[in-house]
Design a protein around this motif. Structure first.
Motif, PDB file in Angstrom:
ATOM      1  N   ILE A  88       0.860  -1.191   0.000  1.00 21.05           N
ATOM      2  CA  ILE A  88       0.000   0.000   0.000  1.00 21.05           C
ATOM      3  C   ILE A  88       0.892   1.235   0.000  1.00 21.05           C
ATOM      4  O   ILE A  88       1.837   1.331   0.805  1.00 21.05           O
ATOM      5  CB  ILE A  88      -0.916  -0.015   1.234  1.00 21.05           C
ATOM      6  CG1 ILE A  88      -1.803  -1.269   1.201  1.00 21.05           C
ATOM      7  CG2 ILE A  88      -1.771   1.235   1.289  1.00 21.05           C
ATOM      8  CD1 ILE A  88      -2.396  -1.625   2.532  1.00 21.05           C
ATOM      9  N   VAL A  89       0.604   2.174  -0.885  1.00 21.21           N
ATOM     10  CA  VAL A  89       1.449   3.369  -1.039  1.00 21.21           C
ATOM     11  C   VAL A  89       0.731   4.582  -0.457  1.00 21.21           C
ATOM     12  O   VAL A  89      -0.433   4.835  -0.769  1.00 21.21           O
ATOM     13  CB  VAL A  89       1.782   3.600  -2.522  1.00 21.21           C
ATOM     14  CG1 VAL A  89       2.582   4.901  -2.680  1.00 21.21           C
ATOM     15  CG2 VAL A  89       2.557   2.422  -3.075  1.00 21.21           C
ATOM     16  N   LEU A  90       1.488   5.308   0.396  1.00 23.17           N
ATOM     17  CA  LEU A  90       0.998   6.562   0.971  1.00 23.17           C
ATOM     18  C   LEU A  90       1.772   7.731   0.363  1.00 23.17           C
ATOM     19  O   LEU A  90       2.993   7.648   0.154  1.00 23.17           O
ATOM     20  CB  LEU A  90       1.222   6.577   2.486  1.00 23.17           C
ATOM     21  CG  LEU A  90       0.147   5.950   3.370  1.00 23.17           C
ATOM     22  CD1 LEU A  90       0.609   6.014   4.827  1.00 23.17           C
ATOM     23  CD2 LEU A  90      -1.179   6.656   3.215  1.00 23.17           C
ATOM     24  N   PRO A  91       1.093   8.839   0.086  1.00 23.01           N
ATOM     25  CA  PRO A  91       1.805  10.010  -0.454  1.00 23.01           C
ATOM     26  C   PRO A  91       2.669  10.682   0.621  1.00 23.01           C
ATOM     27  O   PRO A  91       2.464  10.490   1.822  1.00 23.01           O
ATOM     28  CB  PRO A  91       0.666  10.922  -0.919  1.00 23.01           C
ATOM     29  CG  PRO A  91      -0.488  10.548  -0.051  1.00 23.01           C
ATOM     30  CD  PRO A  91      -0.352   9.073   0.187  1.00 23.01           C
ATOM     31  N   GLU A  92       3.632  11.475   0.170  1.00 22.35           N
ATOM     32  CA  GLU A  92       4.524  12.179   1.093  1.00 22.35           C
ATOM     33  C   GLU A  92       3.702  13.103   1.990  1.00 22.35           C
ATOM     34  O   GLU A  92       2.742  13.733   1.555  1.00 22.35           O
ATOM     35  CB  GLU A  92       5.548  12.999   0.295  1.00 22.35           C
ATOM     36  CG  GLU A  92       6.598  13.676   1.165  1.00 22.35           C
ATOM     37  CD  GLU A  92       7.644  14.413   0.341  1.00 22.35           C
ATOM     38  OE1 GLU A  92       8.617  14.911   0.924  1.00 22.35           O
ATOM     39  OE2 GLU A  92       7.486  14.476  -0.905  1.00 22.35           O
ATOM     40  N   GLY A  93       4.094  13.189   3.253  1.00 21.39           N
ATOM     41  CA  GLY A  93       3.403  14.046   4.206  1.00 21.39           C
ATOM     42  C   GLY A  93       2.356  13.329   5.029  1.00 21.39           C
ATOM     43  O   GLY A  93       1.809  13.896   5.977  1.00 21.39           O
ATOM     44  N   SER A  94       2.034  12.093   4.676  1.00 20.69           N
ATOM     45  CA  SER A  94       1.058  11.320   5.461  1.00 20.69           C
ATOM     46  C   SER A  94       1.644  11.002   6.831  1.00 20.69           C
ATOM     47  O   SER A  94       2.861  10.851   7.002  1.00 20.69           O
ATOM     48  CB  SER A  94       0.694  10.026   4.734  1.00 20.69           C
ATOM     49  OG  SER A  94       0.128  10.301   3.478  1.00 20.69           O
ATOM     50  N   SER A  95       0.773  10.882   7.820  1.00 19.14           N
ATOM     51  CA  SER A  95       1.217  10.678   9.199  1.00 19.14           C
ATOM     52  C   SER A  95       1.175   9.195   9.561  1.00 19.14           C
ATOM     53  O   SER A  95       0.106   8.572   9.588  1.00 19.14           O
ATOM     54  CB  SER A  95       0.316  11.472  10.153  1.00 19.14           C
ATOM     55  OG  SER A  95       0.574  11.112  11.500  1.00 19.14           O
ATOM     56  N   PHE A  96       2.371   8.630   9.847  1.00 17.62           N
ATOM     57  CA  PHE A  96       2.425   7.255  10.332  1.00 17.62           C
ATOM     58  C   PHE A  96       1.723   7.133  11.681  1.00 17.62           C
ATOM     59  O   PHE A  96       1.069   6.142  11.978  1.00 17.62           O
ATOM     60  CB  PHE A  96       3.879   6.799  10.470  1.00 17.62           C
ATOM     61  CG  PHE A  96       4.500   6.369   9.174  1.00 17.62           C
ATOM     62  CD1 PHE A  96       3.817   6.482   7.972  1.00 17.62           C
ATOM     63  CD2 PHE A  96       5.787   5.837   9.141  1.00 17.62           C
ATOM     64  CE1 PHE A  96       4.395   6.085   6.776  1.00 17.62           C
ATOM     65  CE2 PHE A  96       6.364   5.426   7.961  1.00 17.62           C
ATOM     66  CZ  PHE A  96       5.685   5.561   6.766  1.00 17.62           C
ATOM     67  N   ALA A  97       1.882   8.174  12.512  1.00 17.30           N
ATOM     68  CA  ALA A  97       1.280   8.135  13.852  1.00 17.30           C
ATOM     69  C   ALA A  97      -0.237   8.012  13.763  1.00 17.30           C
ATOM     70  O   ALA A  97      -0.864   7.271  14.526  1.00 17.30           O
ATOM     71  CB  ALA A  97       1.672   9.392  14.634  1.00 17.30           C
ATOM     72  N   ALA A  98      -0.830   8.743  12.803  1.00 14.66           N
ATOM     73  CA  ALA A  98      -2.283   8.680  12.643  1.00 14.66           C
ATOM     74  C   ALA A  98      -2.721   7.296  12.165  1.00 14.66           C
ATOM     75  O   ALA A  98      -3.735   6.747  12.611  1.00 14.66           O
ATOM     76  CB  ALA A  98      -2.747   9.750  11.651  1.00 14.66           C
ATOM     77  N   VAL A  99      -1.936   6.726  11.253  1.00 13.90           N
ATOM     78  CA  VAL A  99      -2.262   5.390  10.754  1.00 13.90           C
ATOM     79  C   VAL A  99      -2.213   4.374  11.895  1.00 13.90           C
ATOM     80  O   VAL A  99      -3.115   3.538  12.047  1.00 13.90           O
ATOM     81  CB  VAL A  99      -1.297   4.978   9.623  1.00 13.90           C
ATOM     82  CG1 VAL A  99      -1.531   3.509   9.231  1.00 13.90           C
ATOM     83  CG2 VAL A  99      -1.464   5.886   8.418  1.00 13.90           C
ATOM     84  N   ILE A 100      -1.153   4.448  12.700  1.00 15.81           N
ATOM     85  CA  ILE A 100      -0.998   3.503  13.810  1.00 15.81           C
ATOM     86  C   ILE A 100      -2.118   3.686  14.824  1.00 15.81           C
ATOM     87  O   ILE A 100      -2.729   2.725  15.304  1.00 15.81           O
ATOM     88  CB  ILE A 100       0.385   3.679  14.477  1.00 15.81           C
ATOM     89  CG1 ILE A 100       1.484   3.264  13.494  1.00 15.81           C
ATOM     90  CG2 ILE A 100       0.475   2.861  15.766  1.00 15.81           C
ATOM     91  CD1 ILE A 100       2.898   3.538  13.993  1.00 15.81           C
ATOM     92  N   LYS A 101      -2.401   4.959  15.181  1.00 26.08           N
ATOM     93  CA  LYS A 101      -3.428   5.243  16.178  1.00 26.08           C
ATOM     94  C   LYS A 101      -4.802   4.738  15.731  1.00 26.08           C
ATOM     95  O   LYS A 101      -5.464   3.983  16.447  1.00 26.08           O
ATOM     96  CB  LYS A 101      -3.500   6.751  16.447  1.00 26.08           C
ATOM     97  CG  LYS A 101      -4.592   7.167  17.437  1.00 26.08           C
ATOM     98  CD  LYS A 101      -4.569   8.679  17.649  1.00 26.08           C
ATOM     99  CE  LYS A 101      -5.672   9.109  18.623  1.00 26.08           C
ATOM    100  NZ  LYS A 101      -7.025   8.853  18.085  1.00 26.08           N
TER     101      LYS A 101
END
Length: 562
Positions: free
Chosen positions: A106-119
């Motif tokens: 799965i590809v995320l664009p630059e600037g996406s928040s890993f913390a938000a994904v994990i949370k």
């Protein structure tokens, strides 16, 4: 059900994500979400979804080639790559391997928040895990209640179905049917599939014939039969042995007809096996004896061979029967007996009586399981149903209850053709033999009259209510022969036409034109037939007394043909 990658892609933090490879793996379950920050795979966990910016493999072609294989080997669920900072696009080696293994990339664009994904992802995982824990507790509670209350096999089977939403069969150690239940309401918007009647027993036969049951007998562990061919297509089964002291007492067989089992559903079946073991033991030890005693007792009541009085009521109470009700006697006839009672486990030389008894037992189990207030008496001659009523039940209420019985039989076996004869309400158990006779008479007369439909009510027989009581009297036979007997001496094909002509003539109240229309005849042909009838019988149809005698003789005619 566990959270899968496809569920997580619906979260706000992943709304801009795109699946670049391994799309067929989006149903993989996720129990853990973390950042992949090291090429060392020692910390990888099964069912983990890993996030990376590409830093760990940006300058290592070897790691790009092997990363997906390492994740797959550890049982990881998938990988989320953020492009832009360290890698501009996903390396081709990663995409190729991921598509080959069905491993989601799965590809995320630059600037996406890993913390938000994990949370957000872990919140979803923990929420689902909480639901599963609560469901597990509810399952344990319901199964414990079954054990405490000493539930019967049918109740246990129905409870399992409510928990796993698939068809359930309970069989004995020889893999013969003891009980079954199926989903009788829509599942996820789809109408339920019903595999009942002889089809259920054919499934048991197929499982046994393939040697799958012998495998379970040796291993004594739950197994899945992935593909089993039948006239309904491919079906997968899960079979759980029911054990007592290490010995197989029976089996729980589940057909995956609505959905494939998840891990928690497997646990339901395994836990239910303990409760089922007690119920099977109880049924084998006590249930069959009690059922036979109840059946024999009720047969005696219907046949009038049981003495009346307080002793009868006490015997009924000992068998948990309450006879002090208003009853309908319903006689059931299987119109396609060979088609239904052919036992699929028997060879071509099977005993017909045994096959018929098998079919009767199947129907009896179905009726009492779905409508517990019915008393069902199974005999070689057929099935008699005693249906309790409110004291002053209306004809409309009676018709609705009979229709409900017909519906249950149809659901049980759609291919089954049945007819029902229904007595008048019986308000005293001592009159049950008379009601039993009425039900049989209604069935017999209704069938002979070829009336439309398959339910015949005694109180709708009209004059036949009287004629059935006197049909064996010599005077009745003599009357019939004197009035219309000469028609029976005519050639069969001509006799049939003449009898139909006479019946239609009376139906049309003596109107020759209407009678001709009813038989699709020309008026002159109708007049010719009537003249022929008058000639054979030596009567004048203009005589009112003659017409009355002929009409009565036509009513008696079906009773003379046994």
């Amino acid at each position: 059900m566990a959270v899968v990658i496809a569920d997580l892609l619906k979260l706000p933090a992943l709304r801009l994500a795109k699946v670049s490879a391994g799309e067929q793996g989006l149903t993989r379950e996720v129990e853990y979400i973390d950042v992949l920050d090291s090429p060392d795979d020692s910390g990888l966990k099964s069912r983990g979804l890993y996030l990376t910016s590409g830093f760990v493999f940006q300058s290592s072609e070897k790691l790009q080639e092997t990363l997906i294989e390492q994740l797959e080997e550890k049982g990881a669920a998938g990988i989320v790559l953020q492009v832009g900072r360290y890698i501009k696009e996903v390396p081709a080696e990663i995409l190729t391997t991921a598509n080959r293994l069905g491993f989601p990339v799965i590809v995320l664009p630059e600037g996406s928040s890993f913390a938000a994904v994990i949370k957000e992802g872990l919140e979803q995982v923990f929420f689902q895990q909480g639901k599963e824990i609560r469901r597990s507790q509810e399952i344990q509670k319901r199964l414990a209640e079954l054990a405490y209350t000493g539930a019967e096999l049918q109740q246990i089977a129905q409870t399992i179905v409510s928990l796993v939403a698939n068809t359930i069969i309970v069989a004995d150690r020889d893999f013969s049917l003891l009980s079954y239940a199926y989903l009788d309401k829509p599942y996820k918007g789809r109408n339920p599939k019903v595999y009942a009647g002889k089809i259920i027993d054919k499934y048991l036969y197929n499982l046994k014939r393939t040697g799958f049951i012998d495998k379970i007998r040796c291993r004594k562990k739950a197994e899945r039969a992935e593909v089993l061919f039948s006239n309904l297509g491919q079906q997968a089964w899960v079979i759980v042995p029911v054990l007592i002291n290490g010995e197989i007492l029976g089996y729980i067989a589940m057909l995956e007809d609505q959905h494939r089992l998840c891990e928690q559903d497997w646990q339901v079946l395994v836990q239910a096996a303990n409760v089922t073991a007690v119920a099977i033991y109880k049924q084998l030890a006590e249930g069959e004896v009690v059922r036979r005693r109840r059946n024999d007792f009720l047969s005696g009541i219907l046949e009038g061979s049981v003495q009346e009085g307080q002793a009868v009521l006490e015997q009924a109470a000992a068998l948990q029967l309450d006879l002090n009700k208003t009853w309908l006697a319903v006689q059931l006839e299987i119109r396609s007996p060979i088609k239904f009672t052919q036992h699929p486990l028997a060879n071509e030389e099977q005993d017909d009586a045994a096959a018929k008894q098998w079919g009767i037992a199947m129907l009896t189990t179905q009726l009492t399981a779905r409508q517990s207030d019915l008393l069902v008496v199974g005999k070689q001659s057929g099935i008699t149903i005693l249906c309790p009523l409110m004291t002053e039940a209306s004809s409309e209420t009676i018709a609705k209850r009979i229709e409900l019985i017909r519906h249950e039989l149809h659901v049980f076996s759609p291919e089954l053709e049945i007819a029902l004869g229904v007595s008048r309400p019986c308000r005293d158990y001592r009159l049950l033999p008379e009601a039993y006779g009425e039900a049989k008479e209604a069935l017999e007369i209704g069938r002979k009259l070829n009336r439309i439909g398959c339910v015949y009510y005694f109180d709708e027989l009209g004059v036949y209510q009287f004629l059935t009581k006197v049909r064996d009297m010599p005077e009745v036979k003599a009357y019939y022969q004197a009035v219309i007997g000469k028609l029976d001496q005519v050639e069969p094909s001509v006799r049939h036409d003449l009898v139909k002509t006479l019946e239609q003539y009376f139906t049309a109240n003596g109107n020759v034109f209407k009678a001709a229309q009813g038989l699709f005849l020309h008026r002159n042909s109708m007049k010719y037939r009537l003249e022929r009838i008058q000639e054979i019988l030596g009567v004048d149809l203009d005589d009112a007394e003659v017409r009355f005698n002929l009409q009565l003789a036509l009513k008696i005619r079906p009773l003379m043909q046994r």
